[in-house]
Design an enzyme around this catalytic site. Structure first.
Site, PDB file in Angstrom:
ATOM      1  N   PRO A 177       0.834  -1.201   0.000  1.00 41.03           N
ATOM      2  CA  PRO A 177       0.000   0.000   0.000  1.00 41.03           C
ATOM      3  C   PRO A 177       0.870   1.252   0.000  1.00 41.03           C
ATOM      4  CG  PRO A 177       0.090  -0.914   2.201  1.00 41.03           C
ATOM      5  CD  PRO A 177       0.862  -1.846   1.301  1.00 41.03           C
ATOM      6  N   CYS A 178       0.418   2.259  -0.679  1.00 41.39           N
ATOM      7  CA  CYS A 178       1.102   3.556  -0.689  1.00 41.39           C
ATOM      8  C   CYS A 178       0.445   4.410   0.390  1.00 41.39           C
ATOM      9  CB  CYS A 178       0.970   4.186  -2.069  1.00 41.39           C
ATOM     10  SG  CYS A 178       1.844   5.751  -2.198  1.00 41.39           S
ATOM     11  N   VAL A 179       1.061   4.413   1.556  1.00 40.99           N
ATOM     12  CA  VAL A 179       0.528   5.127   2.712  1.00 40.99           C
ATOM     13  C   VAL A 179       1.665   5.959   3.286  1.00 40.99           C
ATOM     14  CG1 VAL A 179      -0.527   4.869   4.991  1.00 40.99           C
ATOM     15  CG2 VAL A 179      -1.071   3.230   3.187  1.00 40.99           C
TER      16      VAL A 179
END
Length: 134
Positions: free
Chosen positions: A66-68
């Site tokens: 995930p791009c968090v």
């Protein structure tokens, strides 16, 4: 809507399940997530990957990463963030994508330009997740 346990008693590797939030397109979905901690945890975030990869603007379709921001940027990470806090953030991210950080461009374009298609693809993803996790 979440659960997590160490894998085979290894506190450096956790397997979690995130359930889609009720009342959303994600409802009924079950998504497995691996969390990998190292000796620098809690001053550094764990590495997080979806094993059951959802169709989503902020999740890499190949790696499940995930791009968090708080997982990707050590300056934003706050020590004391719990596993529950991480998983709840991912659960909320499913419902509220951050389009500025899109890594799945097709999903971001569908979300913006064709909401009906996006919701259908999410529903298909939810059905598939139940088959994988069921």
């Amino acid at each position: 809507g979440i659960k997590a346990d160490p894998v085979d008693g290894n506190y450096y590797h956790w397997m979690a399940k995130i359930y889609g939030l009720n009342g959303t397109s994600w409802e009924g979905g079950v998504f497995a997530v691996d969390l990998f901690f190292d000796y620098e945890y809690d001053s550094k975030p764990p590495a997080v990957f979806f094993s059951t990869i959802p169709f989503h603007p902020n999740i890499d379709m190949k790696t499940g990463k995930p791009c968090v921001d708080f997982l990707d940027d050590y300056d934003i990470w706050e020590p004391g963030t719990t596993i529950t806090g991480i998983l709840q953030s991912l659960q909320l991210l499913l419902v509220e994508p951050v389009l500025e950080n899109a890594v799945n461009i097709f999903a971001a374009q569908a979300y913006l330009n064709s909401p009906h298609l996006y919701n259908q693809l999410v529903k298909d993803c939810v059905v598939a997740s139940c088959k994988v996790e069921g």
